[in-house]
Design a protein around this motif. Structure first.
Motif, PDB file in Angstrom:
ATOM      1  N   GLY A  53      49.693  24.463 131.801  1.00 45.81           N
ATOM      2  CA  GLY A  53      49.049  25.034 132.973  1.00 45.81           C
ATOM      3  C   GLY A  53      49.877  24.854 134.219  1.00 45.81           C
ATOM      4  N   ALA A  54      50.705  23.803 134.250  1.00 50.58           N
ATOM      5  CA  ALA A  54      51.548  23.531 135.416  1.00 50.58           C
ATOM      6  C   ALA A  54      52.955  24.105 135.260  1.00 50.58           C
ATOM      7  CB  ALA A  54      51.637  22.024 135.647  1.00 50.58           C
ATOM      8  N   ALA A  55      53.272  24.624 134.066  1.00 44.21           N
ATOM      9  CA  ALA A  55      54.609  25.130 133.795  1.00 44.21           C
ATOM     10  C   ALA A  55      54.692  26.634 134.043  1.00 44.21           C
ATOM     11  CB  ALA A  55      54.996  24.824 132.345  1.00 44.21           C
ATOM     12  N   ARG A  56      55.908  27.134 134.189  1.00 48.46           N
ATOM     13  CA  ARG A  56      56.112  28.571 134.368  1.00 48.46           C
ATOM     14  C   ARG A  56      56.239  29.286 133.032  1.00 48.46           C
ATOM     15  NH1 ARG A  56      59.766  28.939 139.891  1.00 48.46           N
ATOM     16  NH2 ARG A  56      58.667  27.255 140.966  1.00 48.46           N
ATOM     17  N   PHE A  57      56.693  28.565 132.017  1.00 47.78           N
ATOM     18  CA  PHE A  57      56.730  29.052 130.638  1.00 47.78           C
ATOM     19  C   PHE A  57      56.874  27.830 129.738  1.00 47.78           C
ATOM     20  CE2 PHE A  57      60.996  29.324 132.448  1.00 47.78           C
ATOM     21  CZ  PHE A  57      61.762  28.618 131.535  1.00 47.78           C
ATOM     22  N   GLY A  58      56.699  28.004 128.436  1.00 46.63           N
ATOM     23  CA  GLY A  58      56.726  26.847 127.556  1.00 46.63           C
ATOM     24  C   GLY A  58      57.320  27.148 126.191  1.00 46.63           C
ATOM     25  N   PHE A  59      57.807  26.087 125.552  1.00 47.59           N
ATOM     26  CA  PHE A  59      58.321  26.168 124.190  1.00 47.59           C
ATOM     27  C   PHE A  59      57.499  25.249 123.293  1.00 47.59           C
ATOM     28  CE2 PHE A  59      61.897  27.764 126.533  1.00 47.59           C
ATOM     29  CZ  PHE A  59      62.505  28.673 125.671  1.00 47.59           C
ATOM     30  N   ARG A  80      46.114  33.878 129.161  1.00 50.46           N
ATOM     31  CA  ARG A  80      45.999  33.827 130.614  1.00 50.46           C
ATOM     32  C   ARG A  80      47.341  34.064 131.314  1.00 50.46           C
ATOM     33  NH1 ARG A  80      44.808  28.826 131.600  1.00 50.46           N
ATOM     34  NH2 ARG A  80      44.213  27.982 129.590  1.00 50.46           N
ATOM     35  N   GLY A  81      48.316  34.563 130.550  1.00 50.91           N
ATOM     36  CA  GLY A  81      49.567  34.999 131.166  1.00 50.91           C
ATOM     37  C   GLY A  81      50.754  34.078 131.040  1.00 50.91           C
ATOM     38  N   ARG A  82      50.576  32.904 130.415  1.00 52.64           N
ATOM     39  CA  ARG A  82      51.713  31.992 130.291  1.00 52.64           C
ATOM     40  C   ARG A  82      52.564  32.404 129.090  1.00 52.64           C
ATOM     41  NH1 ARG A  82      51.629  30.364 133.870  1.00 52.64           N
ATOM     42  NH2 ARG A  82      50.372  28.495 134.173  1.00 52.64           N
ATOM     43  N   GLU A  83      53.867  32.558 129.301  1.00 50.22           N
ATOM     44  CA  GLU A  83      54.753  32.948 128.210  1.00 50.22           C
ATOM     45  C   GLU A  83      55.095  31.735 127.353  1.00 50.22           C
ATOM     46  OE1 GLU A  83      57.682  36.035 128.310  1.00 50.22           O
ATOM     47  OE2 GLU A  83      57.516  36.137 130.491  1.00 50.22           O
ATOM     48  N   HIS A 106      48.385  39.935 118.545  1.00 47.09           N
ATOM     49  CA  HIS A 106      49.190  41.032 118.007  1.00 47.09           C
ATOM     50  C   HIS A 106      50.111  41.619 119.077  1.00 47.09           C
ATOM     51  CE1 HIS A 106      50.353  44.385 115.507  1.00 47.09           C
ATOM     52  NE2 HIS A 106      49.954  45.245 116.437  1.00 47.09           N
ATOM     53  N   ALA A 107      51.399  41.675 118.747  1.00 42.63           N
ATOM     54  CA  ALA A 107      52.410  42.301 119.625  1.00 42.63           C
ATOM     55  C   ALA A 107      52.312  41.816 121.066  1.00 42.63           C
ATOM     56  CB  ALA A 107      52.266  43.822 119.570  1.00 42.63           C
ATOM     57  N   SER A 108      52.152  40.506 121.247  1.00 41.10           N
ATOM     58  CA  SER A 108      52.040  39.945 122.592  1.00 41.10           C
ATOM     59  C   SER A 108      53.397  39.438 123.074  1.00 41.10           C
ATOM     60  CB  SER A 108      51.030  38.797 122.613  1.00 41.10           C
ATOM     61  OG  SER A 108      51.045  38.135 123.860  1.00 41.10           O
ATOM     62  N   ALA A 109      53.786  39.842 124.278  1.00 40.60           N
ATOM     63  CA  ALA A 109      55.045  39.379 124.858  1.00 40.60           C
ATOM     64  C   ALA A 109      54.958  37.917 125.283  1.00 40.60           C
ATOM     65  CB  ALA A 109      55.413  40.236 126.062  1.00 40.60           C
ATOM     66  N   HIS A 110      53.741  37.396 125.351  1.00 36.87           N
ATOM     67  CA  HIS A 110      53.542  36.015 125.777  1.00 36.87           C
ATOM     68  C   HIS A 110      53.462  35.037 124.607  1.00 36.87           C
ATOM     69  CE1 HIS A 110      51.638  38.087 129.419  1.00 36.87           C
ATOM     70  NE2 HIS A 110      52.775  37.550 129.817  1.00 36.87           N
ATOM     71  N   PHE A 111      53.600  35.525 123.384  1.00 38.37           N
ATOM     72  CA  PHE A 111      53.378  34.682 122.213  1.00 38.37           C
ATOM     73  C   PHE A 111      54.359  35.116 121.130  1.00 38.37           C
ATOM     74  CE2 PHE A 111      50.785  32.538 118.991  1.00 38.37           C
ATOM     75  CZ  PHE A 111      50.175  31.528 119.719  1.00 38.37           C
ATOM     76  N   GLN A 112      55.587  34.553 121.170  1.00 37.35           N
ATOM     77  CA  GLN A 112      56.627  35.019 120.261  1.00 37.35           C
ATOM     78  C   GLN A 112      57.402  33.861 119.648  1.00 37.35           C
ATOM     79  OE1 GLN A 112      59.161  37.697 122.409  1.00 37.35           O
ATOM     80  NE2 GLN A 112      57.575  39.251 122.688  1.00 37.35           N
ATOM     81  N   ALA A 113      57.952  34.129 118.468  1.00 37.77           N
ATOM     82  CA  ALA A 113      58.826  33.168 117.801  1.00 37.77           C
ATOM     83  C   ALA A 113      60.273  33.577 118.020  1.00 37.77           C
ATOM     84  CB  ALA A 113      58.516  33.119 116.313  1.00 37.77           C
ATOM     85  N   ARG A 129      63.478  35.300 134.928  1.00 39.55           N
ATOM     86  CA  ARG A 129      62.249  36.069 135.156  1.00 39.55           C
ATOM     87  C   ARG A 129      61.200  35.249 135.896  1.00 39.55           C
ATOM     88  NH1 ARG A 129      62.143  37.963 130.480  1.00 39.55           N
ATOM     89  NH2 ARG A 129      60.557  36.747 129.393  1.00 39.55           N
ATOM     90  N   HIS A 130      61.148  33.957 135.626  1.00 40.10           N
ATOM     91  CA  HIS A 130      60.118  33.113 136.232  1.00 40.10           C
ATOM     92  C   HIS A 130      60.667  32.202 137.324  1.00 40.10           C
ATOM     93  CE1 HIS A 130      57.016  34.270 133.342  1.00 40.10           C
ATOM     94  NE2 HIS A 130      57.941  34.206 132.409  1.00 40.10           N
ATOM     95  N   ALA A 131      61.904  32.421 137.738  1.00 42.22           N
ATOM     96  CA  ALA A 131      62.523  31.621 138.806  1.00 42.22           C
ATOM     97  C   ALA A 131      62.355  30.134 138.540  1.00 42.22           C
ATOM     98  CB  ALA A 131      61.914  31.991 140.158  1.00 42.22           C
ATOM     99  N   ALA A 132      62.800  29.699 137.369  1.00 39.29           N
ATOM    100  CA  ALA A 132      62.668  28.288 136.981  1.00 39.29           C
ATOM    101  C   ALA A 132      63.412  27.388 137.953  1.00 39.29           C
ATOM    102  CB  ALA A 132      63.207  28.092 135.567  1.00 39.29           C
TER     103      ALA A 132
END
Length: 206
Positions: A53-59, A80-83, A106-113, A129-132
């Motif tokens: 929730g505090a991150a801009r994206f996650g692994f 909720r939009g977090r990649e 299904h086919a979500s850009a926010h949920f990929q391997a 993209r997320h200005a890390a």
């Protein structure tokens, strides 16, 4: 017990290969984050929701399976939009391998391997993209930034791991303070910033 995949594999039987792949992916991820100076934190299952929730994206690094509760938490975070990026593959079962997880979005850009080979390029894309937040350093210099409870940057450690003095240039505006200073941890000398970019002499690590 803090052991690596090689030591842990004796108790994992047929899952040993997945452990090796996950550890290799994790080491590659940490190396790429460090090389790019991207600030990151590592968290376990119990704190995944708050950390992401505090991150801009996650692994998410998984050795083949995830707990159903964590899986649903990750799906909710992504909705909720977090990649999120999973490696070295998208989990499909629980850790035991006996139960299937619910379907991934299904086919979500926010949920990929992504594979280990895809990791450098995808990390660079996400960071741009997320200005890390990045702390770029030259070879031999290491940085650690600490924030207060409100998220404001307060203390920055710059460590010289080489055997010779190095010159470090620091752009101070991100510290969010009109009066910034650096303290040499070895001799106590104080260096006060006189401009938006200040240079500090870093001594070799003892």
């Amino acid at each position: 017990m803090g052991l690596g995949a090689f030591d842990a594999c004796y108790e994992q039987g047929p899952f040993a290969g997945a452990l090796f792949e996950a550890e290799s992916f994790l080491r590659k991820l940490l190396a790429e984050l460090g090389a790019r100076g991207i600030a990151y934190s590592v968290t376990g299952n119990d704190a995944a929701a708050s950390a992401l929730g505090a991150a801009r994206f996650g692994f998410v690094v998984s050795a083949g399976g995830l707990e159903p509760e964590l899986w649903e938490t990750l799906k909710d975070v992504a909705s909720r939009g977090r990649e999120l990026r999973f490696g070295p593959r998208l989990p499909t079962t629980t850790p035991s391998g006996l139960e299937m997880l619910s379907s991934a979005p299904h086919a979500s850009a926010h949920f990929q391997a992504l594979s280990e080979q895809q990791l450098p390029g995808e990390l660079a894309s996400l960071a741009e993209r997320h200005a890390a937040f990045q702390l770029r350093t030259e070879a031999g210099l290491r940085t650690s930034l600490f924030r207060d409870r409100n998220g404001a940057a307060r203390v920055l450690f710059v460590t010289n791991t080489t055997r010779k003095p190095e010159l470090a240039q620091l752009a101070t505006p991100f510290l969010e303070s009109p009066q910034s200073e650096a303290v040499d941890a070895l001799d106590g000398d104080v260096f006060r910033a006189s401009s938006a970019r200040s240079r500090f002499r870093s001594h070799p690590k003892a």
